[in-house]
Design a protein around this motif. Sequence first.
Motif, PDB file in Angstrom:
ATOM      1  N   PHE A 207     -21.028 103.400  42.400  1.00 30.90           N
ATOM      2  CA  PHE A 207     -22.482 103.575  42.406  1.00 30.90           C
ATOM      3  C   PHE A 207     -22.911 105.011  42.701  1.00 30.90           C
ATOM      4  O   PHE A 207     -24.065 105.250  43.068  1.00 30.90           O
ATOM      5  CB  PHE A 207     -23.111 102.615  43.423  1.00 30.90           C
TER       6      PHE A 207
ATOM      7  N   ALA B  94     -26.185 106.319  41.255  1.00 32.69           N
ATOM      8  CA  ALA B  94     -27.378 105.840  41.952  1.00 32.69           C
ATOM      9  C   ALA B  94     -27.675 106.716  43.164  1.00 32.69           C
ATOM     10  O   ALA B  94     -28.837 107.063  43.432  1.00 32.69           O
ATOM     11  CB  ALA B  94     -27.192 104.388  42.374  1.00 32.69           C
TER      12      ALA B  94
ATOM     13  N   LEU C 166     -28.878 103.225  39.157  1.00 32.87           N
ATOM     14  CA  LEU C 166     -28.213 101.918  39.018  1.00 32.87           C
ATOM     15  C   LEU C 166     -28.163 101.488  37.559  1.00 32.87           C
ATOM     16  O   LEU C 166     -27.196 100.843  37.125  1.00 32.87           O
ATOM     17  CB  LEU C 166     -28.937 100.868  39.857  1.00 32.87           C
TER      18      LEU C 166
ATOM     19  N   SER D 168     -25.008  99.968  35.019  1.00 30.75           N
ATOM     20  CA  SER D 168     -25.293  98.544  34.805  1.00 30.75           C
ATOM     21  C   SER D 168     -24.052  97.812  34.281  1.00 30.75           C
ATOM     22  O   SER D 168     -23.322  98.336  33.421  1.00 30.75           O
ATOM     23  CB  SER D 168     -26.441  98.385  33.797  1.00 30.75           C
TER      24      SER D 168
ATOM     25  N   GLN E  38     -19.920 105.344  35.817  1.00 28.84           N
ATOM     26  CA  GLN E  38     -19.314 105.204  37.133  1.00 28.84           C
ATOM     27  C   GLN E  38     -18.658 106.525  37.562  1.00 28.84           C
ATOM     28  O   GLN E  38     -17.925 107.142  36.785  1.00 28.84           O
ATOM     29  CB  GLN E  38     -18.261 104.088  37.120  1.00 28.84           C
TER      30      GLN E  38
END
Length: 468
Positions: free
Chosen positions: A167, A170, A192, A196, A225
């Motif tokens: 994450f 994010a 985020l 997904s 990622q």
Amino acid sequence: MSENTKIAKEIIEAAGGKGNIESVAHCATRLRIVVADKEKIDQDAVEEIDKVKGAFYNSGQFQVILGTGTVNRIYDEVLKFDLEGKNKSEVKQEAAKKGNLFQRAIRSFGDVFVPIIPVLVATGLFMGLRGLVVQEEILGLFGMSPDDISENFLLFTEILTDTAFIFLPALVAWSTFRVFGGTPIVGLILGLMLVSPALPNAWDVAGGGVEPIMFAGFIPVVGYQASVLPAFIAGILGAKLEKWIRNKVPEALDLIVTPFMTLLIMITLALFLIGPIFHALEGVILDVTLTVLAWPFGLSGILIGGLNQIIVITGVHHIFNLLEIQLLDKLGANPYNAIITASVAAQGGATLAVGLKTKSKKLKALALPSSFSAFLGITEPAIFGVNLRFVKPFIMGLIGGAAGGFVASISGLEGTGMAITVIPGTLLYLNEQIFMYILVNLIAIATAFVLTWLFGYSDKQEEKIIED
């Protein structure tokens, strides 16, 4: 007048007086003063004040190094002289208006990534601990083997070590929105969206087991990622777009229209334009980094270990956070950390030599604590308080860093995380590398110490500097 009150008064006078000070704040070790005219600062006078361990002007602030605990008390005394006290964030915002474009850009980059570093440090420590507990030798002490470790336990360790990197976009988008004036929660959701579960996982695509989604026949769309640049650029543009939309939308519709339009426009741009371009750029940066780190004969260790602390002086070292993140994602390890820990340790070794060799009680009281601070991974007191002041100890520290970096490079030393070095950094090398890590640090410290003791410092040099 108490001693701390006297010190506060002397600092104010040396900083150009109350009329030259716009605001003052403090962090863990430094008093941070925003001044109207830096030419009015008498830095030499500041450095002669009791309890001051060094001072320098950087990032739009005059920073006076006082050390933990002391800085809080001096700050309280400074405020008694009717000066405006602000928190560190507010002072950074004021300082951000000063400096050239490059300085402001690097400062913003650092402001984005510094709040994220603690979770990456924790992740690195989790990686180190996992490497320790699954070692065959360690398990053998308890009559176990790697086959005896339960899958549930390994799953638990993966939660600890993988979550921050999964994450990461994010976290980056959230922090970027915060720094550039957007709504942080909007940035968080945008980040985020970049990871997904509906998107092909970046690691699976890199492994060749999954194909990216191709739009228009040539735009590859994947999850991001552990990626940094796409989220960073999307965060900057998203924060500015959100402010622009908010200014155009009637107040009654702001709650509905602004976040809706911001997220719709930015995720479209991020997936189809920003992401593919800057993800490719990340790949180029990583390839260049890996090429340098793979140079033969320890050349990368000599170069990086010898120059790292010069970069620290300029204040642009935060930009290398991107490289360390990418190394951890690509390799599962961080050879860069193994090299820079030598550069940090060496500056501590040079300062220790000055502290033990000098007969000056004031310099000794400054150098010895500063060297310990360097051994904890914080070199600013050692560099600005001692080594740069006499120049030669700093140069000997650079040589020591190159020597330690050379050994780290040829031995293939790699950390499991980032952002901590020397004594705290031992936790990143518990996976059978601990003895080599200690050796690298000792070589760096010893080289810098011996060279400084023999050629880098004498009390006559201190007297000459004082006379000058």
